[in-house]
Design a protein around this motif. Sequence first.
Motif, mmCIF file in Angstrom:
data_model
loop_
_atom_site.group_PDB
_atom_site.id
_atom_site.type_symbol
_atom_site.label_atom_id
_atom_site.label_comp_id
_atom_site.label_asym_id
_atom_site.label_seq_id
_atom_site.Cartn_x
_atom_site.Cartn_y
_atom_site.Cartn_z
ATOM 1 N N PRO A 118 0.659 -1.160 -0.015
ATOM 2 C CA PRO A 118 0.470 0.203 0.005
ATOM 3 C C PRO A 118 0.894 1.515 -0.518
ATOM 4 O O PRO A 118 0.567 2.439 -0.528
ATOM 5 N N HIS A 119 1.776 0.725 0.419
ATOM 6 C CA HIS A 119 2.648 2.372 0.564
ATOM 7 C C HIS A 119 4.089 2.992 -0.704
ATOM 8 O O HIS A 119 4.647 3.650 -1.080
ATOM 9 N N MET A 120 3.691 2.151 -1.593
ATOM 10 C CA MET A 120 4.238 1.755 -3.454
ATOM 11 C C MET A 120 2.997 2.454 -4.183
ATOM 12 O O MET A 120 1.636 1.743 -3.771
ATOM 13 N N ASN A 121 3.920 2.874 -5.481
ATOM 14 C CA ASN A 121 2.532 3.398 -6.144
ATOM 15 C C ASN A 121 2.744 2.446 -7.810
ATOM 16 O O ASN A 121 3.046 1.466 -7.183
ATOM 17 N N VAL A 122 1.823 1.910 -7.872
ATOM 18 C CA VAL A 122 1.427 0.847 -9.161
ATOM 19 C C VAL A 122 2.618 0.864 -9.949
ATOM 20 O O VAL A 122 3.304 -0.269 -9.591
ATOM 21 N N ASP A 143 1.813 5.898 -12.237
ATOM 22 C CA ASP A 143 2.173 6.747 -10.946
ATOM 23 C C ASP A 143 0.823 6.729 -9.936
ATOM 24 O O ASP A 143 0.752 7.919 -9.036
ATOM 25 N N ARG A 144 -0.806 5.963 -10.014
ATOM 26 C CA ARG A 144 -1.564 5.941 -9.145
ATOM 27 C C ARG A 144 -1.497 5.158 -7.734
ATOM 28 O O ARG A 144 -0.080 4.157 -8.065
ATOM 29 N N GLU A 145 -1.582 5.728 -6.877
ATOM 30 C CA GLU A 145 -1.306 5.384 -5.553
ATOM 31 C C GLU A 145 -2.344 3.448 -5.417
ATOM 32 O O GLU A 145 -3.593 4.019 -5.951
ATOM 33 N N ILE A 146 -2.494 3.072 -4.885
ATOM 34 C CA ILE A 146 -2.856 1.740 -4.459
ATOM 35 C C ILE A 146 -3.831 1.623 -4.079
ATOM 36 O O ILE A 146 -5.716 1.071 -4.544
ATOM 37 N N SER A 147 -4.840 2.838 -3.093
ATOM 38 C CA SER A 147 -5.629 3.072 -2.749
ATOM 39 C C SER A 147 -6.538 3.821 -3.982
ATOM 40 O O SER A 147 -7.232 4.033 -3.351
ATOM 41 N N GLU A 148 -6.062 4.512 -4.996
ATOM 42 C CA GLU A 148 -6.941 5.402 -5.310
ATOM 43 C C GLU A 148 -7.336 4.659 -6.894
ATOM 44 O O GLU A 148 -8.161 4.837 -7.283
ATOM 45 N N LEU A 149 -7.264 3.041 -6.234
ATOM 46 C CA LEU A 149 -7.808 1.438 -7.587
ATOM 47 C C LEU A 149 -8.673 1.512 -6.855
ATOM 48 O O LEU A 149 -8.936 1.110 -6.005
ATOM 49 N N SER A 150 -9.513 0.764 -8.354
ATOM 50 C CA SER A 150 -10.701 0.300 -7.631
ATOM 51 C C SER A 150 -10.146 -1.480 -7.500
ATOM 52 O O SER A 150 -9.212 -1.761 -7.964
ATOM 53 N N GLY A 151 -11.007 -2.125 -6.856
ATOM 54 C CA GLY A 151 -10.519 -3.056 -6.781
ATOM 55 C C GLY A 151 -10.482 -4.503 -7.988
ATOM 56 O O GLY A 151 -9.037 -4.874 -8.119
ATOM 57 N N GLY A 152 -10.823 -4.633 -9.314
ATOM 58 C CA GLY A 152 -10.707 -5.023 -10.329
ATOM 59 C C GLY A 152 -9.405 -4.490 -11.057
ATOM 60 O O GLY A 152 -8.519 -5.669 -11.193
ATOM 61 N N GLN A 153 -8.682 -3.531 -10.889
ATOM 62 C CA GLN A 153 -7.308 -2.404 -10.973
ATOM 63 C C GLN A 153 -6.215 -2.557 -10.241
ATOM 64 O O GLN A 153 -5.159 -3.106 -10.545
ATOM 65 N N GLN A 154 -6.920 -2.971 -9.123
ATOM 66 C CA GLN A 154 -5.712 -3.896 -7.449
ATOM 67 C C GLN A 154 -5.624 -4.851 -8.449
ATOM 68 O O GLN A 154 -4.416 -5.871 -8.591
ATOM 69 N N GLN A 155 -6.847 -6.062 -8.322
ATOM 70 C CA GLN A 155 -6.629 -7.190 -9.344
ATOM 71 C C GLN A 155 -5.150 -7.141 -10.178
ATOM 72 O O GLN A 155 -4.668 -7.834 -10.445
ATOM 73 N N ARG A 156 -5.233 -5.858 -11.267
ATOM 74 C CA ARG A 156 -5.048 -5.676 -12.571
ATOM 75 C C ARG A 156 -3.244 -5.746 -12.402
ATOM 76 O O ARG A 156 -2.411 -5.968 -13.054
ATOM 77 N N VAL A 157 -3.532 -5.514 -11.532
ATOM 78 C CA VAL A 157 -1.803 -4.523 -10.680
ATOM 79 C C VAL A 157 -1.033 -5.644 -10.308
ATOM 80 O O VAL A 157 -0.083 -6.379 -10.275
ATOM 81 N N ALA A 158 -1.810 -7.134 -9.657
ATOM 82 C CA ALA A 158 -1.373 -8.043 -8.813
ATOM 83 C C ALA A 158 -0.682 -9.014 -9.960
ATOM 84 O O ALA A 158 -0.007 -9.620 -10.180
ATOM 85 N N ILE A 159 -1.673 -9.213 -10.789
ATOM 86 C CA ILE A 159 -0.949 -9.955 -12.553
ATOM 87 C C ILE A 159 -0.361 -9.073 -12.729
ATOM 88 O O ILE A 159 0.621 -10.030 -13.941
ATOM 89 N N ALA A 160 -0.281 -8.033 -13.068
ATOM 90 C CA ALA A 160 1.643 -7.622 -14.175
ATOM 91 C C ALA A 160 2.207 -7.673 -13.078
ATOM 92 O O ALA A 160 3.203 -7.644 -13.745
#
Length: 362
Positions: free
Chosen positions: A90-94, A130-147
């Motif tokens: 959570p303390h790191m950006n995308v 450059d987005r913060e994790i807290s600014e993302l939707s659940g679906g976007q967070q899931q995509r970050v995890a896959i990336a």
Amino acid sequence: MTEPIIELQHVSKRYGDTVVLKDINIELERGKFYTLLGPSGSGKTTILRAIAGFLDVSEGTIMFDGKKINDVPANMRKVNTVFQDYALFPHMNVFDNVAYGLQIQKLKKAEVQTRVEAALKMVRLAGYADREISELSGGQQQRVAIARAIVLEPAVLLLDEPLSALDAKLRKDMQYELRELQERLGITFLFVTHDQEEALALSDEIFVMNDGEVQQSGTPVDIYDEPINHFVADFIGESNIVAGHMLKDFLVEFNGQAFECADAGMRPNEPVEVVLRPEDLDITTIGNGKVSVKVDTQLFRGDYYEIVAYDSAQNEWLIHSTNPAKDGDTVGLTFDAEDIHVMRLNESEEDFDARLESYEDD
């Protein structure tokens, strides 16, 4: 058949006297989408963790590209895992989340930049670095995890119920994206879920698990149309399961009547279970029906009516119909011979396959 990229040979896992996995034998080919499907406690996540190297197996061998990897540390295996809770920092950006594994490998900054941008583009998050994790939707967070997983270029991607935290519509959207991503990457996906519809929609092949064992494996169509036992028939989709007897090849008795069917290879008068899917039953008049039932209740499901009825032996029948019925009415049910699936009692998958081959060759 080409050599499997992953193979589990007689794998078992015990915690004290508790057996979690029982003699698991699984082969995964390159470039396919596989699903471990089963209820909680069936052992599917244990298999995933054993392949990833997060736990040791009690017995058996795990092979990767033809080599035993039981003693290979998790960070040295060419697999990566997307967890149920995504495990993002959570303390790191995308960008930094996705780049983390590459930076641990001490790659050059330019290469890290190139690979992170490519991974974000692959999961349709270009411009989100450059987005913060807290600014993302659940679906976007899931995509970050896959990336973050695919940026390390694994040969196999392991996904532990990654869609379970999403709402129904987003979950369905992400199913399409996952399947498209797997096809674009061309790597092997092993997906864990307890959701039957999800497994049927996504998979090239499904391993249905219960109580630490693989109950049945096959394509979604095979699993749905030819369930091997009561558990699989009841767990995959919705089924009407009634007791019967196999009179002879292609003739089965249930509900006090004999019906032509598409099954063979059983003993004369052998006790069996008969499966009829709700969508294969058509409501008609009593005189034209093969089975008579009394309508008990019904629910409107949008594109069909879900009707519960009972026959004279008090067997429950679930019917999916585009037309409503009237509570308390007695109606007829009709179906085709191909709609009847006959299951032997306690038949193993090996015996089932052998029986199919024996009468397909005739």
